[in-house]
Enzyme design. Structure first.
Site, PDB file in Angstrom:
ATOM      1  N   ARG A 176      35.832  45.344  52.667  1.00  0.00           N
ATOM      2  CA  ARG A 176      36.343  44.405  51.676  1.00  0.00           C
ATOM      3  C   ARG A 176      36.110  42.932  52.044  1.00  0.00           C
ATOM      4  O   ARG A 176      37.051  42.146  52.220  1.00  0.00           O
ATOM      5  CB  ARG A 176      37.829  44.667  51.402  1.00  0.00           C
ATOM      6  CG  ARG A 176      38.086  46.108  51.041  1.00  0.00           C
ATOM      7  CD  ARG A 176      39.453  46.325  50.505  1.00  0.00           C
ATOM      8  NE  ARG A 176      39.605  45.847  49.152  1.00  0.00           N
ATOM      9  CZ  ARG A 176      40.781  45.765  48.526  1.00  0.00           C
ATOM     10  NH1 ARG A 176      41.875  46.105  49.147  1.00  0.00           N
ATOM     11  NH2 ARG A 176      40.850  45.357  47.285  1.00  0.00           N
ATOM     12  N   ARG A 228      54.271  48.887  46.398  1.00  0.00           N
ATOM     13  CA  ARG A 228      53.381  47.755  46.099  1.00  0.00           C
ATOM     14  C   ARG A 228      52.841  47.854  44.677  1.00  0.00           C
ATOM     15  O   ARG A 228      52.463  46.844  44.094  1.00  0.00           O
ATOM     16  CB  ARG A 228      52.194  47.742  47.075  1.00  0.00           C
ATOM     17  CG  ARG A 228      52.573  47.387  48.489  1.00  0.00           C
ATOM     18  CD  ARG A 228      51.332  47.231  49.346  1.00  0.00           C
ATOM     19  NE  ARG A 228      50.336  46.437  48.643  1.00  0.00           N
ATOM     20  CZ  ARG A 228      49.029  46.569  48.793  1.00  0.00           C
ATOM     21  NH1 ARG A 228      48.546  47.454  49.606  1.00  0.00           N
ATOM     22  NH2 ARG A 228      48.210  45.809  48.122  1.00  0.00           N
ATOM     23  N   LYS A 240      49.808  45.357  37.475  1.00  0.00           N
ATOM     24  CA  LYS A 240      49.847  44.579  38.724  1.00  0.00           C
ATOM     25  C   LYS A 240      48.581  43.735  38.859  1.00  0.00           C
ATOM     26  O   LYS A 240      48.637  42.547  39.159  1.00  0.00           O
ATOM     27  CB  LYS A 240      49.963  45.534  39.923  1.00  0.00           C
ATOM     28  CG  LYS A 240      49.633  44.896  41.260  1.00  0.00           C
ATOM     29  CD  LYS A 240      49.692  45.878  42.410  1.00  0.00           C
ATOM     30  CE  LYS A 240      48.452  46.693  42.656  1.00  0.00           C
ATOM     31  NZ  LYS A 240      47.384  46.044  43.439  1.00  0.00           N
ATOM     32  N   ASN A 241      47.424  44.372  38.634  1.00  0.00           N
ATOM     33  CA  ASN A 241      46.165  43.678  38.908  1.00  0.00           C
ATOM     34  C   ASN A 241      45.794  42.647  37.846  1.00  0.00           C
ATOM     35  O   ASN A 241      44.817  41.920  38.007  1.00  0.00           O
ATOM     36  CB  ASN A 241      45.027  44.694  39.098  1.00  0.00           C
ATOM     37  CG  ASN A 241      45.168  45.421  40.425  1.00  0.00           C
ATOM     38  OD1 ASN A 241      45.994  45.036  41.265  1.00  0.00           O
ATOM     39  ND2 ASN A 241      44.381  46.469  40.619  1.00  0.00           N
ATOM     40  N   CYS A 284      44.876  46.874  51.045  1.00  0.00           N
ATOM     41  CA  CYS A 284      44.726  48.288  51.393  1.00  0.00           C
ATOM     42  C   CYS A 284      43.506  48.488  52.276  1.00  0.00           C
ATOM     43  O   CYS A 284      42.453  47.886  52.043  1.00  0.00           O
ATOM     44  CB  CYS A 284      44.567  49.121  50.127  1.00  0.00           C
ATOM     45  SG  CYS A 284      46.099  49.418  49.257  1.00  0.00           S
ATOM     46  N   ASP A 323      40.348  53.123  41.275  1.00  0.00           N
ATOM     47  CA  ASP A 323      41.806  53.164  41.477  1.00  0.00           C
ATOM     48  C   ASP A 323      42.443  54.437  40.915  1.00  0.00           C
ATOM     49  O   ASP A 323      43.648  54.638  41.062  1.00  0.00           O
ATOM     50  CB  ASP A 323      42.474  51.927  40.854  1.00  0.00           C
ATOM     51  CG  ASP A 323      42.153  50.653  41.623  1.00  0.00           C
ATOM     52  OD1 ASP A 323      41.616  50.751  42.739  1.00  0.00           O
ATOM     53  OD2 ASP A 323      42.442  49.560  41.097  1.00  0.00           O
TER      54      ASP A 323
HETATM   55  C1  EPZ Z   1      40.149  44.720  42.663  1.00  0.00           C
HETATM   56  O1  EPZ Z   1      39.903  44.478  44.026  1.00  0.00           O
HETATM   57  C2  EPZ Z   1      41.465  45.448  42.591  1.00  0.00           C
HETATM   58  N1  EPZ Z   1      42.507  44.633  43.179  1.00  0.00           N
HETATM   59  C3  EPZ Z   1      41.359  46.772  43.327  1.00  0.00           C
HETATM   60  O2  EPZ Z   1      42.571  47.470  43.175  1.00  0.00           O
HETATM   61  C4  EPZ Z   1      40.235  47.597  42.705  1.00  0.00           C
HETATM   62  O3  EPZ Z   1      40.070  48.787  43.440  1.00  0.00           O
HETATM   63  C5  EPZ Z   1      38.941  46.796  42.737  1.00  0.00           C
HETATM   64  O4  EPZ Z   1      39.121  45.516  42.076  1.00  0.00           O
HETATM   65  C6  EPZ Z   1      37.783  47.507  42.038  1.00  0.00           C
HETATM   66  O5  EPZ Z   1      38.116  47.790  40.732  1.00  0.00           O
HETATM   67  C7  EPZ Z   1      43.134  43.725  42.450  1.00  0.00           C
HETATM   68  O6  EPZ Z   1      42.815  43.481  41.294  1.00  0.00           O
HETATM   69  C8  EPZ Z   1      44.257  42.991  43.083  1.00  0.00           C
HETATM   70  P1  EPZ Z   1      36.006  43.976  44.049  1.00  0.00           P
HETATM   71  P2  EPZ Z   1      38.760  43.468  44.479  1.00  0.00           P
HETATM   72  O7  EPZ Z   1      35.757  42.593  44.489  1.00  0.00           O
HETATM   73  O8  EPZ Z   1      38.649  42.386  43.478  1.00  0.00           O
HETATM   74  C9  EPZ Z   1      32.586  44.498  47.373  1.00  0.00           C
HETATM   75  C10 EPZ Z   1      44.498  48.625  43.883  1.00  0.00           C
HETATM   76  O9  EPZ Z   1      44.670  49.778  44.363  1.00  0.00           O
HETATM   77  N2  EPZ Z   1      32.689  43.058  47.622  1.00  0.00           N
HETATM   78  O10 EPZ Z   1      35.720  44.312  42.627  1.00  0.00           O
HETATM   79  O11 EPZ Z   1      39.050  43.112  45.866  1.00  0.00           O
HETATM   80  C11 EPZ Z   1      33.837  45.242  47.786  1.00  0.00           C
HETATM   81  O12 EPZ Z   1      33.851  45.495  49.172  1.00  0.00           O
HETATM   82  C12 EPZ Z   1      43.362  47.741  44.356  1.00  0.00           C
HETATM   83  O13 EPZ Z   1      45.243  48.135  43.033  1.00  0.00           O
HETATM   84  C13 EPZ Z   1      31.810  42.461  48.492  1.00  0.00           C
HETATM   85  O14 EPZ Z   1      30.925  43.118  49.063  1.00  0.00           O
HETATM   86  O15 EPZ Z   1      37.487  44.406  44.396  1.00  0.00           O
HETATM   87  C14 EPZ Z   1      33.728  46.482  46.933  1.00  0.00           C
HETATM   88  O16 EPZ Z   1      32.849  47.372  47.523  1.00  0.00           O
HETATM   89  C15 EPZ Z   1      42.651  48.302  45.528  1.00  0.00           C
HETATM   90  N3  EPZ Z   1      31.920  41.124  48.731  1.00  0.00           N
HETATM   91  C16 EPZ Z   1      33.116  45.953  45.640  1.00  0.00           C
HETATM   92  O17 EPZ Z   1      32.503  44.702  45.986  1.00  0.00           O
HETATM   93  C17 EPZ Z   1      32.871  40.371  48.128  1.00  0.00           C
HETATM   94  O18 EPZ Z   1      32.912  39.151  48.386  1.00  0.00           O
HETATM   95  C18 EPZ Z   1      34.091  45.705  44.504  1.00  0.00           C
HETATM   96  O19 EPZ Z   1      35.181  44.951  44.987  1.00  0.00           O
HETATM   97  C19 EPZ Z   1      33.756  40.983  47.225  1.00  0.00           C
HETATM   98  C20 EPZ Z   1      33.657  42.339  46.991  1.00  0.00           C
END
Ligand code: EPZ
Length: 429
Positions: free
Chosen positions: A131, A408, A22-23, A126, A316
């Site tokens: 986020r 999802r 999915k991701n 989620c 995840d």
């Molecule tokens: C991706 O989310 C995945 N989603 C998530 O999977 C996964 O948990 C996550 O990466 C971490 O591996 C998809 O690929 C669609 P991040 P993403 O930006 O890209 C902080 C699932 O269950 N952050 O790597 O949104 C954030 O809050 C989902 O399939 C900021 O602070 O995650 C987090 O603490 C859930 N500012 C960390 O970085 C920002 O602008 C990592 O988030 C962006 C992120």
């Protein structure tokens, strides 16, 4: 609302085909906005998030062709989708569509890079933490975009196109890296992305963009260099296997006992999780086109783990691993470092008899002898599936409510588990 009923206590034995990730599929589909030619994606999973993103792309004017089933294909065989963004009619992604899924926000990068403007609602997804999207916005600003936030929308513009820049992420972000990669691919000049996410899904996106004509080096390392090009073309790309689905079923069999072959997947996509499973007493080995996981007799050994960006243990899989540790012989700990609110499964696992204490970002799990089935509530995608795993191992019946979260992210979950001996069924209402 649909519910899932599980009668626990049976081992899992058989073969589970793993779907496309999915991701990976989501950013790949978004990359279709970067060209007027057709992007053909193969092995796209049939999931609610994919349908939601098709709706978002359709709203921009992307033509979509989902190739029909071919003789001999099972329902779970991934689908082929052809996306053609030759006539973009709208560069706005509205709240109604983006609020259901966070990845929808990422359309901002190709729209901005190709059309010089994008208006995208702040995202949903989620509820596992605040986020924010500040790092994504900073990356676009570094590339020369003017960005303002107004009435819940991020409005990004560029007068004379994006310009290559140095982007140094203060924190590893998967979405930030996807956005930077897409925007930089159509910017003038060279972009260096430091502290880039190394997740396999980032590599998959980069490989697809390269097929489309992008010049990208270093994807899969923490420094990616992108040489912008004026335009990209069409391509055909196969979505990589879902490492989280793979790890989820691996943990299920580690918990129930049995012998499962996970087909169409790769061990190198989740080495840290498989190594950890090995320390808990499961036997994990590579087989042709997949991974074999078994646990026959012998207890579940406790373990301590911290979630980390790839190649570390994935957030995840945290909830699923916690389910497994509830039956370990002794105390385990799990530290969640990626999302600050990703322990919502704890109180639901407790309904089944799990003993888990929380101390900030640390969960302390005291293994119990047995879990007992109960009605539980799915709270987010991965939390939901942790309840499925726990239900499979619990005595008696577990009822999982609010299963739309599962839909999802897990394709044909009941069918895949049912064929391996699980007593699991969906009750529609
Ligand atoms: C991706 O989310 C995945 N989603 C998530 O999977 C996964 O948990 C996550 O990466 C971490 O591996 C998809 O690929 C669609 P991040 P993403 O930006 O890209 C902080 C699932 O269950 N952050 O790597 O949104 C954030 O809050 C989902 O399939 C900021 O602070 O995650 C987090 O603490 C859930 N500012 C960390 O970085 C920002 O602008 C990592 O988030 C962006 C992120």
């Amino acid at each position: 609302m649909d519910r899932i009923h599980i009668t626990g206590g049976t081992q899992l034995n058989g073969v589970i085909p793993i779907s496309g990730a999915k991701n990976a599929a989501l950013p790949l589909m978004i990359a279709s906005l970067m060209t007027g030619e057709t992007l053909e994606l193969v092995n796209v999973p049939r999931l609610a998030d994919i349908t939601s993103l098709l709706r978002i792309l359709g709203n921009h004017g992307v033509d979509q062709m989902v190739v029909g089933k071919r003789p001999g294909q099972t329902t779970e065989a991934g689908q082929t989708i052809r996306l053609t963004a030759s006539n973009i009619i709208d560069t706005t992604a509205p709240y109604e569509l983006v609020s259901t899924m966070r990845a929808g926000f990422w359309v901002i990068a190709p729209l901005l890079a190709r059309f010089g403007e994008a208006k995208v609602s702040l995202p949903g997804g989620c509820a596992i933490g605040t986020r924010p999207v500040d790092l994504l916005i900073k990356a676009l600003e570094a590339l020369g975009a003017q960005v303002e936030i107004d009435a819940g929308y991020v409005i990004a513009k560029t007068k004379n196109g994006l310009r290559g820049a140095e982007i140094d992420f203060p924190k590893v972000t998967v979405g930030g890296t996807h956005v930077a990669l897409m925007a930089a691919s159509l910017a003038y000049g060279t972009t260096v992305i430091d502290n880039a996410a190394r997740e396999p899904e980032v590599v998959d996106l980069a490989e697809c963009l390269i097929k489309m004509g992008a010049r990208i080096e270093g994807a899969g390392t923490s420094r990616i260099v992108v040489e912008g090009v004026a335009r990209l073309g069409g391509a055909r790309h196969e979505v990589l296997p879902d490492r989280i689905e793979t790890g989820t079923y691996a943990m299920a069999v580690a918990m129930t006992g049995g012998d499962i072959v996970l087909e169409n997947t790769r061990a190198d996509l989740l080495s840290s999780a498989l190594d950890l499973l090995g320390t808990t007493g499961a036997e994990v080995s590579s087989v042709a086109n997949g991974i074999r996981v078994r646990r026959n007799g012998g207890g579940i050994h406790p373990a301590d783990v911290t979630t980390d960006p790839f190649p570390g243990f994935p957030t995840d899989l945290q909830a699923q691993f916690m389910a497994l540790m509830t039956l370990a012989k002794g105390q385990s700990t799990i530290r969640e470092t990626i999302f600050e609110n990703r322990f919502m499964h704890v109180q639901e696992l407790a309904r089944l008899g799990a003993k888990i204490r929380l101390d900030g970002d640390l969960a302390i799990i005291e293994g119990v002898e047995r879990l007992k089935g109960a009605p539980v509530m799915a709270t987010d995608l991965r939390a939901s599936v942790s309840l499925v795993i726990a239900g499979l191992a619990a005595e008696g019946e577990t009822q999982i409510n609010r299963v739309y979260h599962l839909d999802r992210g897990f394709e044909a979950l009941e069918a895949k588990l049912g064929r391996c001996g699980a007593e699991i069924r969906r009750v529609r209402s």
